[in-house]
Design a protein around this motif. Structure first.
Motif, PDB file in Angstrom:
ATOM      1  N   SER A 184      19.270 -25.504 -43.125  1.00  0.00           N
ATOM      2  CA  SER A 184      18.736 -26.698 -43.437  1.00  0.00           C
ATOM      3  C   SER A 184      20.261 -27.779 -43.152  1.00  0.00           C
ATOM      4  O   SER A 184      20.099 -29.217 -43.478  1.00  0.00           O
ATOM      5  CB  SER A 184      18.765 -26.814 -45.103  1.00  0.00           C
ATOM      6  N   ASN A 243       9.983 -25.294 -35.107  1.00  0.00           N
ATOM      7  CA  ASN A 243      10.197 -25.437 -36.672  1.00  0.00           C
ATOM      8  C   ASN A 243      11.374 -24.184 -36.800  1.00  0.00           C
ATOM      9  O   ASN A 243      11.559 -23.319 -36.475  1.00  0.00           O
ATOM     10  CB  ASN A 243       9.157 -24.950 -37.388  1.00  0.00           C
ATOM     11  N   TYR A 262      12.075 -22.480 -39.439  1.00  0.00           N
ATOM     12  CA  TYR A 262      11.721 -21.555 -40.713  1.00  0.00           C
ATOM     13  C   TYR A 262      10.494 -20.853 -40.019  1.00  0.00           C
ATOM     14  O   TYR A 262      10.214 -19.721 -40.668  1.00  0.00           O
ATOM     15  CB  TYR A 262      11.241 -22.179 -41.918  1.00  0.00           C
ATOM     16  N   SER A 263       9.510 -21.168 -39.058  1.00  0.00           N
ATOM     17  CA  SER A 263       8.350 -20.478 -38.895  1.00  0.00           C
ATOM     18  C   SER A 263       8.000 -20.558 -37.349  1.00  0.00           C
ATOM     19  O   SER A 263       8.481 -21.675 -36.613  1.00  0.00           O
ATOM     20  CB  SER A 263       7.181 -21.046 -39.916  1.00  0.00           C
ATOM     21  N   THR A 303      10.511 -29.350 -29.074  1.00  0.00           N
ATOM     22  CA  THR A 303      10.621 -29.214 -30.352  1.00  0.00           C
ATOM     23  C   THR A 303       9.987 -27.704 -31.113  1.00  0.00           C
ATOM     24  O   THR A 303       9.233 -27.155 -30.469  1.00  0.00           O
ATOM     25  CB  THR A 303       9.483 -29.867 -31.309  1.00  0.00           C
ATOM     26  N   TRP A 357      16.984 -33.643 -36.066  1.00  0.00           N
ATOM     27  CA  TRP A 357      15.792 -33.306 -36.722  1.00  0.00           C
ATOM     28  C   TRP A 357      14.613 -34.052 -36.315  1.00  0.00           C
ATOM     29  O   TRP A 357      14.841 -35.449 -36.079  1.00  0.00           O
ATOM     30  CB  TRP A 357      16.011 -33.307 -38.400  1.00  0.00           C
ATOM     31  N   ASP A 365      11.540 -33.935 -38.095  1.00  0.00           N
ATOM     32  CA  ASP A 365      11.022 -34.034 -39.797  1.00  0.00           C
ATOM     33  C   ASP A 365      11.891 -32.899 -40.627  1.00  0.00           C
ATOM     34  O   ASP A 365      11.586 -31.885 -40.737  1.00  0.00           O
ATOM     35  CB  ASP A 365       9.842 -33.964 -39.967  1.00  0.00           C
ATOM     36  N   GLN A 366      12.950 -33.580 -41.124  1.00  0.00           N
ATOM     37  CA  GLN A 366      13.866 -32.382 -41.893  1.00  0.00           C
ATOM     38  C   GLN A 366      13.231 -31.889 -42.895  1.00  0.00           C
ATOM     39  O   GLN A 366      13.328 -30.484 -43.200  1.00  0.00           O
ATOM     40  CB  GLN A 366      15.336 -33.005 -42.256  1.00  0.00           C
ATOM     41  N   ALA A 421      10.110 -31.046 -43.080  1.00  0.00           N
ATOM     42  CA  ALA A 421       9.154 -29.925 -42.593  1.00  0.00           C
ATOM     43  C   ALA A 421       9.853 -29.021 -41.915  1.00  0.00           C
ATOM     44  O   ALA A 421       9.426 -27.723 -41.436  1.00  0.00           O
ATOM     45  CB  ALA A 421       8.111 -30.688 -41.847  1.00  0.00           C
ATOM     46  N   GLY A 422      11.293 -29.186 -41.620  1.00  0.00           N
ATOM     47  CA  GLY A 422      11.834 -28.279 -40.851  1.00  0.00           C
ATOM     48  C   GLY A 422      11.555 -28.036 -39.294  1.00  0.00           C
ATOM     49  O   GLY A 422      12.352 -27.531 -38.615  1.00  0.00           O
ATOM     50  N   THR A 423      11.039 -29.270 -38.945  1.00  0.00           N
ATOM     51  CA  THR A 423      10.961 -29.407 -37.173  1.00  0.00           C
ATOM     52  C   THR A 423      11.987 -30.184 -36.852  1.00  0.00           C
ATOM     53  O   THR A 423      12.593 -30.961 -37.447  1.00  0.00           O
ATOM     54  CB  THR A 423       9.685 -30.346 -37.164  1.00  0.00           C
TER      55      THR A 423
END
Length: 428
Positions: A358, A405, A407-408, A403, A379, A381-382, A384-386
């Motif tokens: 993060s 993510n 986290y996923s 791009t 970032w 979208d910080q 959303a993690g993208t």
């Protein structure tokens, strides 16, 4: 994979009235932002009884130079946006759009005319102008965009190309901060930065995760200067780099506000093209030395532009042509960081420190020590993690800009969960 470019505008207007003031340059620390301002910052406003106000603030000290109170506009204002030094757009509570032409704001505030240029339909709760041709408004959580093609727009012929950027823009305050850039605060106290690329395409970063819930009005003249009103006091902030999506370099001036009280206007709107951000020229790094984030990204873009071919055995020169680096994923990051040699995914952690995902900032890296490493570019979208990244991908793709993510899903075809975030130990 190359990403789609932002929606191109067919025209842009950033007019400066004949009353423009002399150039004022505000410099920060070395390699930090430079705000170039056309004189004192201009902030228009309206009082609860409908009268127009005009204030000037010295950009380098935050001192209020003057405040003038002008005539009643003749309607109840709801939202306002300053187009230029002497032109303000104001909506009414009945949904009409007016153009207010300022005749003088020297020793008194005089208005040359208040013209209704749109009859109904302007129900926005907030309205801002980015100083470069785009007018933004929010209503029911949607962000709308218009193209303004004249310094003195007369209606739909000069304010058009209306699009809805997206929904989800539930914001307490809104300010334009530059060309298609807006800053906003939320009811839960976050300060957000947006870069609008087009319909359904925007980048969002969290400048501050808390502390802004008391701000009920936010304005920006551009150049990384922000003015927030809290409990009737106006406070000023300076962002060393308003384009980096990073709030750690925002300087607060809590002990030296513009005024501790007295700002009772129902609406406030700064002239968004009053100041501009001048990109600093940082000292050029030497191999193995301290390096700025801007230079890391510039070095990465050089290989991306050249589309350096992937190989675990070949070498390519850096942007200076003075050194060569192995043309695989870790060689690319070694080149971007300007290391003395090409490290591997196993040895890159020795030149860096692990951080939280993060906390990633441009120039950091995401490393999967058994397989791959990519360079974090910023970032998307910080929340959303993208994010955006550069990588020397594989023999089939070579240099990539894409791009993912944090986290996923996958990052460059490898599980996101396998990566750790690294920060080069000598990054500035």
């Amino acid at each position: 994979m190359k990403l789609s470019h932002a929606l191109r505008r067919t025209a842009a207007v950033a007019a400066v009235g004949a009353m423009s003031l002399g150039l004022v340059v505000i410099t920060g620390e070395a390699a930090h932002a430079v705000a170039s301002c056309t004189g004192d910052v201009s902030i228009y406003g309206t009082l609860s009884d409908g009268r127009l106000t005009y204030s000037q603030v010295a950009p380098n000290t935050g001192d209020r130079v003057k405040t003038l109170i002008g005539p009643n506009l003749g309607f109840t204002p709801k939202a306002m946006a300053t187009l230029n030094f002497n032109t303000v757009l104001v909506t009414s509570t009945t949904g009409d759009l007016y153009r207010v032409d300022v005749q003088t704001n020297n020793t008194s505030l005089g208005v040359a005319g208040v013209t209704k240029i749109w009859d109904g339909g302007w129900t926005f709760d907030k309205l801002v102008y980015d100083g470069a041709g785009h007018l933004y408004g929010t209503v029911d959580g949607q962000l709308h965009q218009y193209l303004v093609s004249q310094a003195k727009p007369a209606g739909s012929a000069h304010i058009g190309q209306h699009v809805v950027i997206d929904s989800g823009f539930v914001l307490k305050t809104l300010a334009a901060a530059g060309d298609d850039r807006i800053v906003a605060s939320t009811a839960d106290g976050r300060l957000l930065s947006y870069k609008i690329n087009g319909v359904g395409d925007w980048d969002r970063t969290v400048l501050k995760s808390s502390g802004w819930s008391a701000v009920d009005s936010l304005s920006s003249p551009g150049g990384g200067l922000y003015y927030g009103r809290t409990n009737g006091g106006l406070y000023w902030y300076s962002d060393a780099d308003p384009t980096d999506g990073d709030g750690s370099d925002i300087a607060y001036h809590s002990d030296d506000p513009v005024d501790a009280s007295g700002w009772t206007q129902s609406l406030l709107s700064a002239y968004a093209n009053n100041c501009s951000y001048v990109v600093p020229t940082p000292p050029q790094s030497v191999q193995g030395g301290t390096i700025s984030r801007n230079e890391v990204i510039a070095r990465a873009k050089n290989w991306y532009t050249r589309n350096v071919q992937y190989s675990q055995s070949a070498y390519a020169s850096d942007v200076d042509g003075d050194h060569t680096y192995r043309t695989d994923c870790s060689g690319f990051v070694s080149m971007a960081w300007h290391l003395t040699t090409s490290l591997t995914t196993q040895t890159l952690p020795g030149a860096s420190t692990q951080i939280s995902k993060s906390d990633l900032r441009p120039g950091d890296a995401l490393n999967y020590s058994a397989e791959h490493v990519v360079l974090f570019a910023g970032w998307k979208d910080q929340d959303a993690g993208t994010f955006y990244y550069y990588s020397e991908g594989s023999p089939s793709t070579d240099m990539n800009y894409s791009t993912a993510n944090v986290y996923s899903g996958t990052i460059d075809s490898h599980p996101a969960s396998s990566y750790v975030a690294l920060r080069y130990d000598k990054i500035a």
